[in-house]
Every structure is written in structure tokens, then in C-alpha cells.
Design an enzyme around this catalytic site. Structure first.
Site, mmCIF file in Angstrom:
data_model
loop_
_atom_site.group_PDB
_atom_site.id
_atom_site.type_symbol
_atom_site.label_atom_id
_atom_site.label_comp_id
_atom_site.label_asym_id
_atom_site.label_seq_id
_atom_site.Cartn_x
_atom_site.Cartn_y
_atom_site.Cartn_z
ATOM 1 C CE LYS A 17 -44.851 45.525 84.270
ATOM 2 N NZ LYS A 17 -44.741 45.764 85.716
ATOM 3 C CE1 TYR A 77 -20.576 55.154 61.308
ATOM 4 C CE2 TYR A 77 -22.204 54.146 62.752
ATOM 5 C CZ TYR A 77 -21.883 54.853 61.602
ATOM 6 O OH TYR A 77 -22.887 55.260 60.766
HETATM 7 C C1 PLP Z 1 -44.649 44.467 86.385
HETATM 8 C C2 PLP Z 1 -45.546 44.180 87.498
HETATM 9 C C3 PLP Z 1 -45.939 42.857 87.767
HETATM 10 C C4 PLP Z 1 -45.376 41.674 87.022
HETATM 11 O O1 PLP Z 1 -44.045 41.423 87.388
HETATM 12 P P1 PLP Z 1 -43.221 40.164 86.824
HETATM 13 O O2 PLP Z 1 -41.989 40.133 87.633
HETATM 14 O O3 PLP Z 1 -42.957 40.484 85.386
HETATM 15 O O4 PLP Z 1 -44.089 38.973 86.961
HETATM 16 C C5 PLP Z 1 -46.871 42.659 88.759
HETATM 17 N N1 PLP Z 1 -47.387 43.710 89.453
HETATM 18 C C6 PLP Z 1 -47.017 44.976 89.234
HETATM 19 C C7 PLP Z 1 -47.604 46.072 90.061
HETATM 20 C C8 PLP Z 1 -46.075 45.257 88.252
HETATM 21 O O5 PLP Z 1 -45.694 46.526 88.058
#
Ligand code: PLP
Length: 392
Positions: free
Chosen positions: A42, A285
Site C-alpha cells: 500500500k 523565507y
Molecule cells: C499497513 C498494514 C500492515 C503492515 O504493517 P507494517 O507495520 O508496515 O508491517 C498489515 N496489515 C494491515 C491491515 C495494514 O493496514
């Protein structure tokens, strides 16, 4: 969007596929033979680039987890083009009815999280596609998506009624507090709730076939052996970053040693110009920086638009020729000014490393996170999608 060729003067990201491969190997070793390893891609593969990360992950992991259904379909396209085997692909995020139909047709799994998703059923029925493979998300204490014990009976009645178009293949949950602590009391409570929940799913749906059970993300996969279940969903650690310093500390206690994770991403930038500023000159800035002495500055064509946090103003350094060069004054939308008085040789452009290794020095996402009061996850996932990503 500018074409990558025209953007050659801006900053770019180098993705090290061997580091990804190494981190996958670390998980394989920790989990042991026969265990299933799922990769979470993701957030544009945690900012590393979906297209850059997919080939390695696809080859070496068992499952792929995504938020966006379009990316799930992109995995199927990739498999067709490469004549690669079909992996289990699972969409964790929200979908509309049309997307649900597309996922069913593509043999992609979807997570069901709430009664509102009943609206997917009519579309699935009229499409007459194959059954949509679904996993039930149980909220065991995160307070995010998923069925709570309280709303479970009403919550799953529609799933039972939708079995003509739904194939219930799995149950999952997600931990709330495995990263911020060195004890796992709350996680253990969630695991107990999960076990009870799985039984309730079986009873409510009268299921005999085995259900794929999964709950562990990176931290729990490392620290809670009994949470590994049928498959783990590894995100941040696959990219070579620890979920937190507590997780890293606990790993030594649980695993006997700290596995070596290798960050897979470097962020580099060619300077746009180099010049001397006289003592007393202001930089950026707000005139928040004033040169105490004659200073050679480099202007870098990178800023908060690209994902370099503005909170790093006058705090961070970047690396040039293996030397630390302080960020002078405010981080701007498209510009960053650094002190190269000692690092640059003449007026020739320099290559700055904003994240990653240069000589003996290394700048980690953890360090940038510390300086800007956030977590490494946010540092890497906010790297602009527009940045050129190359495989190193
Ligand atoms: C983001 C996520 C993971 C992975 O988490 P990490 O801490 O990056 O390994 C796993 N399961 C779900 C449902 C997530 O949203």
C-alpha cells in the site's frame, strides 16, 4: 505530469532490489520453513514505487496486500505480461460495486469490514462472475475497520445471505499496539479476542473448510511467534525499516539477536546552483538563517512538495561527498539550501543524498522522522509519487 526525461534535473529515488530481497530473506529466516509471507504494497509500496517493488516481491512472497483495487488489477496484468504465476492478491481498502465485480473476475480477494458493504451484492449477482473471495476483518481492539464482537451477529447476517456470490476464505485482524511497547499485553488480549472471533465466524456461517487466519504485521511477525498464524502481512520491515525502536529492542530479547534489515531506498539530488554568500547574508523565507561567515551554499531543487518535511528547516543535514551539510533556513516548496563550504570543490554541481548512504555516512528515514516529529512510515510514504524512481 512531466516526463521522467525532462525531470532529470530534479531529485530521484534509487530502489535497491537486493536490499528488498535481503529483507524478505530475513523474514523467511525468522518465520521458518513453510511459513507464508505476505507483502504489503500500500501507499505506493511505502513510497518506494509500486512498479519498482512489485517484481521482487512477486517473485519471493506468497501474497500481496494493497489498499487500492486498481493496483490489485495491475498485479494481474503484470502476471499476464510476464507469464508469472498468479499470487494471492488481497485488497484491504474500500471498493465500490463495480470494483468488487472486477476483483471477482480477476480472482482477487477482498476484505469485508462492515455492514455497509452489503451494497456490493446486487452488482456481484447481476454480473454473474465467479464468486468473490472474501476475508472477514474482525475489530479486536484497534477501533478502525472490522466487525466488533458487539455488531457481529447483525454484521455478518448479510454475508451469510450473500454466499451465492461470496466465498468466505479467511479471517483477519490488525494489532493496535505492538510497535509502541516492549511488552505485548494488549496484543495478547487481541489474539484471544481473535480466536474467539474465528470460532464465531465458523458458527455463524457454518463453515467446515479451513479459513486462512492472519493478524500479524511486521512487528508482531518478529516479536509474537503465536501471532504468525497462516500468513503474516509484512510492510515496513520489508523495506528495511524497523516499525519502531521498541520493536528493534524487543527483537533482541525475543529472537536472540537483532536481524539486519537493509533500507532499500536512497533519495538523491543534483544541485541547481552553487554560490558564495558574504557573512551576514540571510537564507530563505523568514530570514531565519544568517550566515555567520562567508558561506558556500548549494541550492537543491527539492522541497516539501517532494516530501521533504518543512519541519526539517535548520535542523537536518544532507550528505555531499560523504560529509554532512546542514540545511540552512527554511525548507521551501521546491528548494532547499545547504551549506557546502567544506563539501564542494569549486562551483561544479554536487550530488546530495537526502536519505541513504554516502561514503561512511548514512541518513536514515528514522533520523528524518526523529527530526520532524513523526515516524519512518510517514517519511517514506510521503515521498512524491512524481519523483523518478530507478532500480539500483
Ligand atoms: C499497513 C498494514 C500492515 C503492515 O504493517 P507494517 O507495520 O508496515 O508491517 C498489515 N496489515 C494491515 C491491515 C495494514 O493496514
Amino acid at each position: 505530469m512531466v516526463s521522467p526525461q525532462l525531470a532529470a534535473e530534479a531529485s530521484w529515488l534509487e530502489i535497491d532490489a537486493r536490499a528488498l530481497r535481503h529483507n524478505i530473506g530475513v523474514f523467511r529466516e525468522v518465520l521458518g520453513k513453510g511459513a507464508r509471507l505476505g507483502a504489503v504494497l500500500k501507499g505506493n509500496a511505502y513510497g518506494h514505487g509500486f512498479a519498482q517493488v512489485l517484481p521482487t516481491v512477486h517473485e519471493w512472497c506468497n501474497s500481496i496486500y494493497l489498499i487500492d483495487p486498481r493496483e490489485a488489477l495491475a498485479v494481474r496484468t503484470y502476471e499476464r505480461v510476464k507469464s508469472a504465476p498468479e499470487r494471492q492478491v488481497l485488497v484491504l481498502g474500500a471498493v465500490d460495486p463495480e470494483e468488487a465485480v472486477a476483483l471477482a473476475r480477476a480472482g482477487v480477494d477482498l476484505v469485508l469490514t462492515d455492514p455497509g458493504q452489503e451494497r456490493l451484492l446486487p452488482a456481484l449477482r447481476s454480473a454473474g462472475a465467479r464468486k468473490l473471495r472474501v476475508h472477514l476483518h474482525l475489530d479486536t481492539g484497534l477501533g478502525r475497520e472490522g466487525f466488533t464482537a458487539r455488531d457481529f451477529p447483525a454484521g455478518v447476517a448479510w454475508i451469510a445471505a450473500g454466499r451465492d456470490v461470496l466465498d468466505v476464505v479467511g479471517v483477519l485482524s490488525h494489532f493496535a499496539n505492538t510497535e509502541d511497547v516492549t511488552e505485548q499485553n494488549y496484543a495478547n488480549q487481541q489474539l484471544d479476542a481473535f480466536d474467539r472471533g474465528v470460532d464465531r465466524v465458523r458458527d455463524a456461517l457454518e463453515l467446515d473448510a479451513p479459513l486462512e487466519q492472519h493478524i500479524a504485521a511486521s512487528a508482531a511477525a518478529m516479536l509474537l511467534p503465536k501471532a504468525r498464524l497462516d500468513v503474516v502481512r509484512a510492510g515496513i520491515a520489508l523495506y528495511g525499516l524497523w516499525p519502531s525502536s521498541e520493536t528493534r529492542l524487543s527483537a533482541r530479547a525475543v529472537l536472540g539477536s537483532v536481524p539486519e534489515l537493509r533500507p532499500a531506498l536512497s533519495w538523491r539530488c543534483r544541485s541547481q546552483l552553487i554560490k558564495w554568500l558574504p557573512a551576514g547574508s540571510y537564507v530563505g523565507y523568514g530570514c531565519t538563517w544568517r550566515c555567520p561567515a562567508e558561506t558556500r551554499i548549494a541550492v537543491l531543487p527539492v522541497g516539501y512538495y517532494d516530501g521533504y518535511p518543512r519541519l526539517l528547516s535548520s535542523k537536518a543535514h544532507v550528505l555531499v561527498g560523504g560529509q554532512r551539510c546542514p540545511v540552512l533556513g527554511r525548507v521551501m516548496m521546491n528548494h532547499l539550501v545547504i551549506d557546502v563550504t567544506h563539501a564542494a570543490k569549486g562551483d561544479a554541481p554536487v550530488t546530495a543524498t537526502l536519505l541513504g548512504r554516502d561514503g561512511d555516512e548514512q541518513l536514515t528515514a528514522d533520523q528524518l522522522a526523529l527530526w520532524s516529529d513523526t515516524i519512518n512510515y510517514e517519511i517514506v510514504t510521503r515521498l512524491g509519487a512524481h519523483l523518478r524512481r530507478t532500480l539500483a
